[in-house]
Enzyme design. Structure first.
Site, PDB file in Angstrom:
ATOM      1  N   GLU A   1       0.836  -1.200   0.000  1.00  8.12           N
ATOM      2  CA  GLU A   1       0.000   0.000   0.000  1.00  8.12           C
ATOM      3  C   GLU A   1       0.871   1.250   0.000  1.00  8.12           C
ATOM      4  O   GLU A   1       1.875   1.331   0.718  1.00  8.12           O
ATOM      5  CB  GLU A   1      -0.892   0.004   1.252  1.00  8.12           C
ATOM      6  CG  GLU A   1      -1.766   1.243   1.395  1.00  8.12           C
ATOM      7  CD  GLU A   1      -2.595   1.252   2.677  1.00  8.12           C
ATOM      8  OE1 GLU A   1      -3.539   2.057   2.749  1.00  8.12           O
ATOM      9  OE2 GLU A   1      -2.309   0.443   3.585  1.00  8.12           O
TER      10      GLU A   1
ATOM     11  N   CYS B   1      -5.796  -2.541   2.763  1.00 12.96           N
ATOM     12  CA  CYS B   1      -5.661  -2.456   4.218  1.00 12.96           C
ATOM     13  C   CYS B   1      -6.973  -2.774   4.930  1.00 12.96           C
ATOM     14  O   CYS B   1      -7.534  -3.852   4.751  1.00 12.96           O
ATOM     15  CB  CYS B   1      -5.116  -1.076   4.604  1.00 12.96           C
ATOM     16  SG  CYS B   1      -4.280  -1.041   6.213  1.00 12.96           S
TER      17      CYS B   1
ATOM     18  N   LYS C   1      -9.010   3.711  -2.667  1.00 19.42           N
ATOM     19  CA  LYS C   1      -9.498   3.237  -1.375  1.00 19.42           C
ATOM     20  C   LYS C   1     -10.780   3.977  -1.003  1.00 19.42           C
ATOM     21  O   LYS C   1     -10.811   5.214  -0.965  1.00 19.42           O
ATOM     22  CB  LYS C   1      -8.407   3.478  -0.324  1.00 19.42           C
ATOM     23  CG  LYS C   1      -8.619   2.809   1.029  1.00 19.42           C
ATOM     24  CD  LYS C   1      -7.363   3.028   1.877  1.00 19.42           C
ATOM     25  CE  LYS C   1      -7.433   2.272   3.194  1.00 19.42           C
ATOM     26  NZ  LYS C   1      -6.182   2.429   3.972  1.00 19.42           N
TER      27      LYS C   1
END
Length: 429
Positions: free
Chosen positions: A44, A194, A156
């Site tokens: 990430e 995540c 995200k």
């Protein structure tokens, strides 16, 4: 014929500039090529950086100017991929958006550079980036095919905790899975970034698309992360790859720490090497062991002040000085004090700081999991420049569907309904 591909995860960390990180990425990809790797996942925010420990000068109801300067530095390190704030989706992939007058490409050229690296290596790349678009940053993932270039990008949708201060919320429509064929093996792949992996409905949106390669770039280095990755693999009957950065405090950029670390080149803003420490013009040692230091010329004072600003405009920590007293004639008597408790305490504090800088602030934990939840590789701890590799048989995904298919026979989609704004949940062709 076995449906086997060689997959890899890069456990590394962002360097002090995006240019250096991109060069490191290319070296990693070339190394992967030498090992006949078919697909490679990076962590990430690998390009642009995960700003671990940065506060950006923010508290509830208050922001300070130094924090705004931090955000400026971080924003400039992010990559411009030429997308729109709302996310252009397939129009961005197809390059059908308006290009700058006079020609050229949209963005800063990072997309084209990644496409070149993938093409020259023959490795399918999945790269975590911090994307800047207009005045907002997004945590994103790029899918780069060595044959046709970028085949997808997603942002995200739910930044975690204080990430929400610096990252905008991405579009759920970008959760669309990507299909590709590598060596005759059809892959349906998608990424959950995540703590998106703790969102059950988001996971289900990927399972519903018949994903057989589930990618989880992360910043979570807790030991509990492995349990989640195993649950995802078993739940989705898919291969799971998770990549995390591994770094020490000294690897953090200077705009976070305020001091140069191992990741910083010892070069000032003008490209000059850091000057050697200046010494006083002369000293006189007395018979009683004291040292008289003569006054420092004004030009030397100015040079010392300039030296303290060498690290990107951030003053270096004050030098340790011995106790001294100024005489009536303007000379300075420097008293002997290395044995004093104050001196020893300062030295001890410096040693503790140095040890702290060598400690890992993210230990990694990258791993690979089989469709039945078995740990294939990892979790890998305390290695900041590693490539974990495994040959994976994707027929195992189908073997696992014998008794569980949460996107099909086990979903009871006649009774339970999931809709995601702007996202087609049917398996892509």
């Amino acid at each position: 014929m076995a449906a086997t591909l060689r997959l890899a995860v890069s456990q590394s960390h962002t360097l002090s500039t995006t240019t250096l990180t991109l060069a490191a990425l290319e070296r990693t990809v070339q190394h992967a090529k030498s090992q006949s790797i078919d697909l490679l996942l990076f962590p990430e925010a690998y390009l642009g950086g995960y700003p671990r420990t940065a506060t950006f000068g923010a508290a509830i109801g208050a922001r300070d100017p130094a924090g705004r300067d931090q955000f400026l530095r971080y924003f400039k390190d992010a990559v411009d991929l030429g997308d729109t704030p709302e996310g252009a989706g397939q129009a961005w992939v197809d390059r059908s958006l308006e290009i700058p007058k006079g020609g050229g490409v949209r963005g800063d050229g990072t997309r084209e550079e990644l496409e070149r690296i993938a093409k020259e290596s023959g490795v399918f790349l999945v790269v975590g980036v911090v994307e800047r678009c207009a005045g907002t940053l997004y945590c994103a993932v790029l899918y780069i095919c060595p044959r046709v270039g970028c085949v997808g990008k997603r942002r995200k949708v739910m930044p975690t905790g204080t990430e929400r201060l610096i990252w905008g919320q991405g579009q759920p429509a970008s959760l669309r899975a990507i299909t590709t064929t590598i060596k005759g093996v059809k892959l349906t792949l998608a990424a959950a970034i995540c703590w998106e992996n703790y969102m059950p409905l988001l996971r289900q949106s990927l399972y519903s698309q018949n994903v057989n390669l589930y990618l989880a770039p992360t910043a979570d280095a807790r030991e509990s992360w492995l349990a989640l990755m195993r649950a995802v693999a078993m739940e989705g009957r898919c291969v799971v790859l998770s990549a995390n950065q591994c770094l020490r405090e000294s690897d953090l950029p200077i705009w976070i720490t305020g001091k140069a670390g191992a990741a910083e080149e010892k070069v000032n803003e003008r490209g000059m090497q850091r000057p050697a420490r200046l010494r006083r013009k002369s000293t006189i040692e007395c018979e009683d062991g004291n040292e008289i230091a003569l006054p420092v010329p004004k030009e030397s004072v100015a040079a010392i002040e300039e030296e303290s600003k060498w690290a990107n405009g951030t003053p270096t920590p004050a030098r340790l000085r011995r106790k001294s007293t100024i005489t009536e004639d303007g000379n300075e008597i420097v008293l002997p004090s290395p044995g004093s408790s104050t001196f020893q305490s300062t030295i001890q504090e410096q040693g503790q700081t140095k040890a702290k800088e060598g400690e890992f602030i993210s230990r990694g934990g990258s791993c690979m999991i089989s469709p039945l939840g078995e740990v294939l590789v990892g979790p890998l701890w305390d290695d900041d420049n590693a490539l974990i590799v495994h040959d994976v048989d994707f027929d195992d995904c189908l073997r696992g569907r014998l008794d569980l298919d949460v996107g099909g026979s086990y979903s009871r989609n006649d009774s339970f309904k999931l809709t995601v704004a702007g996202l087609d949940l049917s398996p892509p062709p």
